[in-house]
Scaffold this motif. Structure first.
Motif, PDB file in Angstrom:
ATOM      1  N   PHE A   1     -47.045   3.242 -24.956  1.00  0.00           N
ATOM      2  CA  PHE A   1     -47.645   4.006 -26.230  1.00  0.00           C
ATOM      3  C   PHE A   1     -48.961   4.674 -25.379  1.00  0.00           C
ATOM      4  N   SER A   2     -49.639   3.796 -24.812  1.00  0.00           N
ATOM      5  CA  SER A   2     -51.327   4.451 -24.402  1.00  0.00           C
ATOM      6  C   SER A   2     -51.052   5.529 -23.474  1.00  0.00           C
ATOM      7  N   TYR A   3     -49.877   5.420 -22.665  1.00  0.00           N
ATOM      8  CA  TYR A   3     -49.577   6.253 -21.542  1.00  0.00           C
ATOM      9  C   TYR A   3     -49.154   7.625 -22.131  1.00  0.00           C
ATOM     10  N   GLY A   4     -48.114   7.630 -23.161  1.00  0.00           N
ATOM     11  CA  GLY A   4     -47.524   8.486 -23.444  1.00  0.00           C
ATOM     12  C   GLY A   4     -46.164   8.303 -23.348  1.00  0.00           C
ATOM     13  N   ALA A   5     -45.090   8.039 -24.503  1.00  0.00           N
ATOM     14  CA  ALA A   5     -43.871   7.581 -24.139  1.00  0.00           C
ATOM     15  C   ALA A   5     -43.123   8.622 -23.149  1.00  0.00           C
ATOM     16  N   GLU A   6     -43.290   9.740 -23.723  1.00  0.00           N
ATOM     17  CA  GLU A   6     -42.507  10.892 -22.785  1.00  0.00           C
ATOM     18  C   GLU A   6     -42.988  11.037 -21.471  1.00  0.00           C
ATOM     19  N   ARG A   7     -44.035  10.866 -21.240  1.00  0.00           N
ATOM     20  CA  ARG A   7     -44.780  11.097 -19.967  1.00  0.00           C
ATOM     21  C   ARG A   7     -44.155   9.887 -19.051  1.00  0.00           C
ATOM     22  N   PHE A   8     -44.260   8.471 -19.683  1.00  0.00           N
ATOM     23  CA  PHE A   8     -44.194   7.216 -19.068  1.00  0.00           C
ATOM     24  C   PHE A   8     -42.522   7.208 -18.596  1.00  0.00           C
ATOM     25  N   ILE A   9     -41.599   7.644 -19.825  1.00  0.00           N
ATOM     26  CA  ILE A   9     -40.283   7.292 -19.347  1.00  0.00           C
ATOM     27  C   ILE A   9     -39.674   8.405 -18.490  1.00  0.00           C
ATOM     28  N   SER A  10     -40.452   9.714 -18.713  1.00  0.00           N
ATOM     29  CA  SER A  10     -39.704  10.606 -17.728  1.00  0.00           C
ATOM     30  C   SER A  10     -40.356  10.383 -16.348  1.00  0.00           C
ATOM     31  N   ALA A  11     -41.392   9.491 -16.054  1.00  0.00           N
ATOM     32  CA  ALA A  11     -41.945   9.311 -14.847  1.00  0.00           C
ATOM     33  C   ALA A  11     -41.052   8.044 -14.216  1.00  0.00           C
ATOM     34  N   CYS A  12     -40.296   7.009 -15.048  1.00  0.00           N
ATOM     35  CA  CYS A  12     -39.624   6.253 -14.778  1.00  0.00           C
ATOM     36  C   CYS A  12     -38.304   7.006 -13.988  1.00  0.00           C
ATOM     37  N   ARG A  13     -37.800   7.942 -14.783  1.00  0.00           N
ATOM     38  CA  ARG A  13     -36.590   8.614 -14.112  1.00  0.00           C
ATOM     39  C   ARG A  13     -37.156   9.360 -12.866  1.00  0.00           C
ATOM     40  N   GLU A  14     -38.301   9.748 -12.689  1.00  0.00           N
ATOM     41  CA  GLU A  14     -38.682  10.618 -11.547  1.00  0.00           C
ATOM     42  C   GLU A  14     -38.877   9.450 -10.090  1.00  0.00           C
ATOM     43  N   ILE A  15     -39.332   8.382 -10.485  1.00  0.00           N
ATOM     44  CA  ILE A  15     -39.521   7.488  -9.413  1.00  0.00           C
ATOM     45  C   ILE A  15     -38.368   6.539  -8.928  1.00  0.00           C
ATOM     46  N   GLY A  16     -37.411   6.686  -9.937  1.00  0.00           N
ATOM     47  CA  GLY A  16     -36.412   5.760  -9.643  1.00  0.00           C
ATOM     48  C   GLY A  16     -36.316   4.441 -10.286  1.00  0.00           C
ATOM     49  N   ILE A  17     -36.657   4.243 -11.579  1.00  0.00           N
ATOM     50  CA  ILE A  17     -36.729   2.981 -12.405  1.00  0.00           C
ATOM     51  C   ILE A  17     -35.595   3.243 -13.480  1.00  0.00           C
ATOM     52  N   ASP A  18     -34.798   2.266 -13.336  1.00  0.00           N
ATOM     53  CA  ASP A  18     -33.518   2.308 -13.966  1.00  0.00           C
ATOM     54  C   ASP A  18     -33.443   1.769 -15.411  1.00  0.00           C
ATOM     55  N   GLY A  19     -34.297   0.948 -15.761  1.00  0.00           N
ATOM     56  CA  GLY A  19     -34.523   0.289 -16.955  1.00  0.00           C
ATOM     57  C   GLY A  19     -35.731   0.018 -17.371  1.00  0.00           C
ATOM     58  N   LEU A  20     -35.955  -0.469 -18.826  1.00  0.00           N
ATOM     59  CA  LEU A  20     -37.253  -0.865 -19.404  1.00  0.00           C
ATOM     60  C   LEU A  20     -37.158  -1.846 -20.263  1.00  0.00           C
ATOM     61  N   ILE A  21     -37.949  -3.320 -20.042  1.00  0.00           N
ATOM     62  CA  ILE A  21     -37.962  -4.195 -20.993  1.00  0.00           C
ATOM     63  C   ILE A  21     -39.053  -4.222 -21.724  1.00  0.00           C
ATOM     64  N   LEU A  22     -39.117  -4.301 -22.922  1.00  0.00           N
ATOM     65  CA  LEU A  22     -40.501  -4.466 -23.678  1.00  0.00           C
ATOM     66  C   LEU A  22     -40.470  -5.542 -24.615  1.00  0.00           C
ATOM     67  N   PRO A  23     -40.652  -6.666 -24.253  1.00  0.00           N
ATOM     68  CA  PRO A  23     -40.650  -7.978 -24.983  1.00  0.00           C
ATOM     69  C   PRO A  23     -41.164  -8.015 -26.319  1.00  0.00           C
ATOM     70  N   ASP A  24     -42.427  -7.260 -26.684  1.00  0.00           N
ATOM     71  CA  ASP A  24     -42.825  -7.105 -27.724  1.00  0.00           C
ATOM     72  C   ASP A  24     -42.336  -6.010 -28.769  1.00  0.00           C
ATOM     73  N   LEU A  25     -41.203  -5.548 -28.485  1.00  0.00           N
ATOM     74  CA  LEU A  25     -40.652  -4.378 -29.285  1.00  0.00           C
ATOM     75  C   LEU A  25     -39.588  -5.048 -30.074  1.00  0.00           C
ATOM     76  N   PRO A  26     -39.723  -5.111 -31.385  1.00  0.00           N
ATOM     77  CA  PRO A  26     -38.678  -5.543 -32.374  1.00  0.00           C
ATOM     78  C   PRO A  26     -37.487  -4.705 -32.162  1.00  0.00           C
ATOM     79  N   TYR A  27     -36.467  -5.407 -32.646  1.00  0.00           N
ATOM     80  CA  TYR A  27     -35.062  -4.654 -32.281  1.00  0.00           C
ATOM     81  C   TYR A  27     -34.964  -3.436 -33.188  1.00  0.00           C
ATOM     82  N   GLU A  28     -35.703  -3.635 -34.487  1.00  0.00           N
ATOM     83  CA  GLU A  28     -35.651  -2.667 -35.392  1.00  0.00           C
ATOM     84  C   GLU A  28     -36.504  -1.457 -35.096  1.00  0.00           C
ATOM     85  N   GLU A  29     -37.423  -1.762 -34.352  1.00  0.00           N
ATOM     86  CA  GLU A  29     -38.540  -0.551 -33.598  1.00  0.00           C
ATOM     87  C   GLU A  29     -38.013   0.096 -32.475  1.00  0.00           C
TER      88      GLU A  29
END
Length: 258
Positions: free
Chosen positions: A101-129
């Motif tokens: 959130f603080s980095y900016g979701a779009e900016r963070f996740i697009s960076a993951c794609r660019e650098i070669g990160i394949d997935g994201l685990i967020l243990p505090d993110l409830p399924y409903e959210e």
């Protein structure tokens, strides 16, 4: 086939976790490459966070050490860019929704794609959210990996049906950390998962010995280990990568027998 699926394509997967920057970035790099050489199938990279609510004291300590060494999300991205020159092993980030959130979701996740990160685990993110991040993850081809806890009960089938990448099954209640025994009825959780998805599932939280890893891999598609690796870093510091390599090899061998 995506890279996370590849991690499970050759039998049971061993998935180690490491906090980036504990005790420093250079040691993390050596440790990750030692894990790859020792047979790690997928690596979870922890982005340090000041309030890691799912973690026990061992991984909390790693977060504190990394943050006090000046590790930021941008430095973690640079680290991944660097290590991607040496390995194409599947990698996922384990961090907290607040970091994204603080980095900016779009900016963070697009960076993951660019650098070669394949997935994201967020243990505090409830399924409903999950809807907060899922559309962005899909847009950039980054799997948002779901967790199933012993308390998920009636939601297991639903979480499994919507899963992508792999399913992270939490072995026990509470926070991360090694445990002398794991008493949750994981077999029945995996049974419900299998009835609702073809996506692989791996068990984490509390696994530290080859015997435990073999048992968990026998129930599921793989085993995830974090605290035991962080303890080696805590004990051996800059000399830890050699010990981590030996440990990962022993765990990978055990998982292969599972």
């Amino acid at each position: 086939m995506n890279k996370i699926a590849n991690a499970f394509a050759n039998g049971k997967a061993f998935i180690p976790f490491i906090t980036v920057g504990d005790p420093d970035i250079e040691t993390t790099k050596k440790a990750v490459l030692a894990m790859v050489r020792s047979g790690a199938d997928l690596i979870e990279l922890g982005i340090p966070f000041s309030d890691p609510t799912a973690e026990g004291p061992v991984i909390q300590g790693a977060n504190i050490r990394a943050l006090s060494g000046g590790v930021t999300t941008d430095r973690v991205f640079d680290f991944v860019r660097d290590i991607r020159r040496d390995t194409d092993v599947p990698m996922v980030f384990m961090t907290y929704a607040n970091v994204v959130f603080s980095y900016g979701a779009e900016r963070f996740i697009s960076a993951c794609r660019e650098i070669g990160i394949d997935g994201l685990i967020l243990p505090d993110l409830p399924y409903e959210e999950k809807g907060e991040f899922l559309p962005v993850c899909r847009r950039y081809g980054v799997d948002l990996i779901s967790l199933i806890a012993p308390t998920s009960e009636k939601r297991i089938a639903k979480i499994a049906r919507d899963a992508e990448g792999f399913l992270y099954i939490v072995s026990s209640l509470g926070v991360t950390g090694t445990r002398s025994e794991i008493t949750t009825d994981l077999g029945s959780i995996v049974k419900v998962v299998r009835e609702n998805t073809d996506i692989p599932c791996a068990i984490g939280f509390g696994i530290s010995t080859p015997e435990q890893a073999k048992k968990m891999a026998g129930i599921s598609d793989g085993a995830i280990v974090g605290s035991a690796i962080i303890k080696l870093l805590e004990k051996h510091g800059k000399d830890a990568p050699g010990y981590i390599g030996e440990y990962v090899k022993s765990m990978k061998d055990a998982v292969s027998e599972g």
